[in-house]
Design a protein around this motif. Structure first.
Motif, PDB file in Angstrom:
ATOM      1  N   VAL A  50       0.820  -1.256  -0.142  1.00  8.45           N
ATOM      2  CA  VAL A  50      -0.067   0.016   0.175  1.00  8.45           C
ATOM      3  C   VAL A  50       0.939   1.224   0.105  1.00  8.45           C
ATOM      4  O   VAL A  50       1.959   1.319   0.379  1.00  8.45           O
ATOM      5  CB  VAL A  50      -0.934   0.003   1.304  1.00  8.45           C
ATOM      6  N   ARG A 106       0.245   5.817   0.297  1.00  6.55           N
ATOM      7  CA  ARG A 106      -0.662   6.982   0.636  1.00  6.55           C
ATOM      8  C   ARG A 106      -1.620   7.214  -0.462  1.00  6.55           C
ATOM      9  O   ARG A 106      -1.202   6.931  -1.783  1.00  6.55           O
ATOM     10  CB  ARG A 106      -0.099   8.011   1.079  1.00  6.55           C
ATOM     11  N   ALA A 107      -2.826   7.531  -0.363  1.00  2.00           N
ATOM     12  CA  ALA A 107      -3.785   7.894  -1.540  1.00  2.00           C
ATOM     13  C   ALA A 107      -3.058   9.160  -2.240  1.00  2.00           C
ATOM     14  O   ALA A 107      -3.553   9.201  -3.561  1.00  2.00           O
ATOM     15  CB  ALA A 107      -5.159   8.263  -0.759  1.00  2.00           C
ATOM     16  N   ASP A 108      -2.414   9.944  -1.693  1.00  2.00           N
ATOM     17  CA  ASP A 108      -2.149  11.084  -2.657  1.00  2.00           C
ATOM     18  C   ASP A 108      -0.646  10.644  -3.314  1.00  2.00           C
ATOM     19  O   ASP A 108      -0.065  11.545  -3.917  1.00  2.00           O
ATOM     20  CB  ASP A 108      -1.827  12.320  -1.577  1.00  2.00           C
ATOM     21  N   ARG A 151       0.152   5.158  -8.697  1.00  2.00           N
ATOM     22  CA  ARG A 151      -1.043   4.527  -8.891  1.00  2.00           C
ATOM     23  C   ARG A 151      -1.412   3.042  -9.170  1.00  2.00           C
ATOM     24  O   ARG A 151      -2.531   2.730  -8.903  1.00  2.00           O
ATOM     25  CB  ARG A 151      -1.868   5.460 -10.096  1.00  2.00           C
ATOM     26  N   GLN A 156      -7.589   1.553   6.385  1.00  2.00           N
ATOM     27  CA  GLN A 156      -7.362   2.866   5.579  1.00  2.00           C
ATOM     28  C   GLN A 156      -7.418   2.682   4.047  1.00  2.00           C
ATOM     29  O   GLN A 156      -7.996   3.885   3.570  1.00  2.00           O
ATOM     30  CB  GLN A 156      -5.839   3.028   6.077  1.00  2.00           C
ATOM     31  N   VAL A 157      -7.397   1.388   3.660  1.00  2.00           N
ATOM     32  CA  VAL A 157      -7.738   1.402   2.198  1.00  2.00           C
ATOM     33  C   VAL A 157      -8.922   1.625   1.994  1.00  2.00           C
ATOM     34  O   VAL A 157      -9.385   2.524   1.198  1.00  2.00           O
ATOM     35  CB  VAL A 157      -7.364   0.069   1.592  1.00  2.00           C
ATOM     36  N   GLY A 181     -10.018   5.331   2.020  1.00  2.00           N
ATOM     37  CA  GLY A 181      -9.514   6.071   1.076  1.00  2.00           C
ATOM     38  C   GLY A 181      -8.345   6.701   1.443  1.00  2.00           C
ATOM     39  O   GLY A 181      -7.562   7.767   0.673  1.00  2.00           O
ATOM     40  N   GLN A 182      -7.876   6.390   2.504  1.00  2.00           N
ATOM     41  CA  GLN A 182      -6.515   7.148   2.985  1.00  2.00           C
ATOM     42  C   GLN A 182      -5.259   6.310   2.214  1.00  2.00           C
ATOM     43  O   GLN A 182      -4.317   7.182   2.055  1.00  2.00           O
ATOM     44  CB  GLN A 182      -6.177   6.970   4.563  1.00  2.00           C
ATOM     45  N   LEU A 183      -5.310   5.362   2.013  1.00  2.00           N
ATOM     46  CA  LEU A 183      -4.286   4.309   1.558  1.00  2.00           C
ATOM     47  C   LEU A 183      -4.759   3.875   0.090  1.00  2.00           C
ATOM     48  O   LEU A 183      -5.919   3.551  -0.097  1.00  2.00           O
ATOM     49  CB  LEU A 183      -3.689   3.383   2.366  1.00  2.00           C
ATOM     50  N   ARG A 184      -3.679   3.317  -0.743  1.00  2.00           N
ATOM     51  CA  ARG A 184      -4.010   2.913  -2.091  1.00  2.00           C
ATOM     52  C   ARG A 184      -3.285   1.452  -2.083  1.00  2.00           C
ATOM     53  O   ARG A 184      -2.134   1.418  -1.803  1.00  2.00           O
ATOM     54  CB  ARG A 184      -3.591   3.677  -3.293  1.00  2.00           C
TER      55      ARG A 184
END
Length: 324
Positions: free
Chosen positions: A132, A134-136, A140, A214-215, A218-221
């Motif tokens: 994983v 971070r979402a930012d 991607r 967190q995934v 939406g905090q983690l990808r």
């Protein structure tokens, strides 16, 4: 006083029946008291919740309570080592055997031999691992992460729950496969590494589903998972195999007792646990925790263990992980 022949035969027959009775009764009596299941990780973890549910589902088939006792330590090795070295082979002490138990003797001196000191009972399940960010994060996809890491040696840092853990070994294998030099940052546990990732101190985390909340929030990808197939919960996320690396890492575990456990006792435990694994409550817990059943009977589990011991030895030697 002289005994008649008929009396002698009658007494002899009675003696035979009497001498045979304790063995038969003893074989049929197990278990006569609660069985303790030692879990290799702390209370409240996914492993603990899974095995507590299995214990509860199995009790009605075993005919005795199964008491769960957490015995964490030494990267999951402590509980198994204690069972291997001190438990009586009577079927009243069984233990969860994580993959680290097969790896540890090649990393450092241990007090047990995994090939000789366990009676393997049943294979249970494994874990969902994934990477994983971070979402930012600019990464991607898994390919984005790999491409950047290849182009910038030593710039990508990733966290795991410790050196020589299954996550760490998997990341070493991934790094070698794709020609990546990245920085490993070990933490004491998954919560620490997730906090470090959210705080921007590292670039990625490779771990079991401690990252799931967190995934989902939406905090983690989630970039990739390590199983044989995509997960039900995150079906859009590819596997390592789909991403160009033919590897599956689920770190499966099962249950075992100390060596020299009576085959009849192993069979009793196996049969009860097998029925427990079919219980709807256990199946529901597995699904909630993103785990797939990994049932192996006693012989198949033993065969798996022997093969995995050899594989772990090769990995330790290949990556120079010996700690002594």
């Amino acid at each position: 006083m002289k005994l008649q022949r008929r009396q002698v035969l009658s007494l002899a027959a009675g003696a035979v029946s009497f001498s045979a009775l304790p063995r038969s009764a003893g074989a049929q009596a197990y278990p006569t008291r609660p069985v303790t299941l030692y879990v290799s990780y702390p209370a409240g973890t996914a492993t603990d919740l899974t095995l507590r549910t299995l214990a509860s589902a199995t009790e009605k088939h075993l005919g005795q309570p199964i008491v769960v006792e957490n015995r964490p330590g030494a990267a999951g090795v402590l509980a198994s080592q204690q069972i291997a070295t001190s438990a009586q082979p009577d079927g009243y002490s069984i233990v969860q055997v994580p993959l680290t138990v097969f790896r540890a003797p090649f990393l450092r001196r241990t007090l047990y031999d995994p090939a000789k000191d366990f009676s393997f009972i049943v294979g249970v399940t494994g874990y969902v691992y994934g990477i994983v960010v971070r979402a930012d994060s600019p990464f991607r996809t898994f390919q984005d992460l790999i491409s950047y890491a290849k182009a910038h040696p030593g710039k990508i840092s990733y966290g795991t729950n410790g050196p020589t853990s299954t996550q760490h070994v998997a990341m070493l294998q991934i790094g070698r496969r794709f020609g990546i030099d990245w920085l490993h940052v070990p933490y004491k546990g998954g919560n620490e590494s997730i906090n470090a990732l959210l705080g921007g101190h590292i670039d990625a985390v490779a771990d079991v589903t401690v990252w799931a909340p967190q995934v989902d929030a939406g905090q983690l990808r989630l970039l990739v998972t390590f199983g044989a197939a995509r997960t039900r919960r995150w079906p859009s996320v590819p596997t390592l195999k789909e991403s160009g690396f033919d590897m599956v890492a689920t770190s499966p575990y099962g249950l075992a007792g100390p060596r020299a456990l009576d085959p009849a006792v192993i069979r009793t435990l196996h049969d009860a646990l097998r029925k427990g694994m079919d219980d709807p409550a256990f199946r529901a817990t597995m699904e909630k925790l993103d785990q797939e059943p990994w049932y192996l009977d006693s012989e198949a589990y033993r065969a798996y263990a022997m093969a995995e011991i050899a594989a772990q030895k090769r990995l330790v030697e290949e990556f120079g992980l010996r700690q002594e």
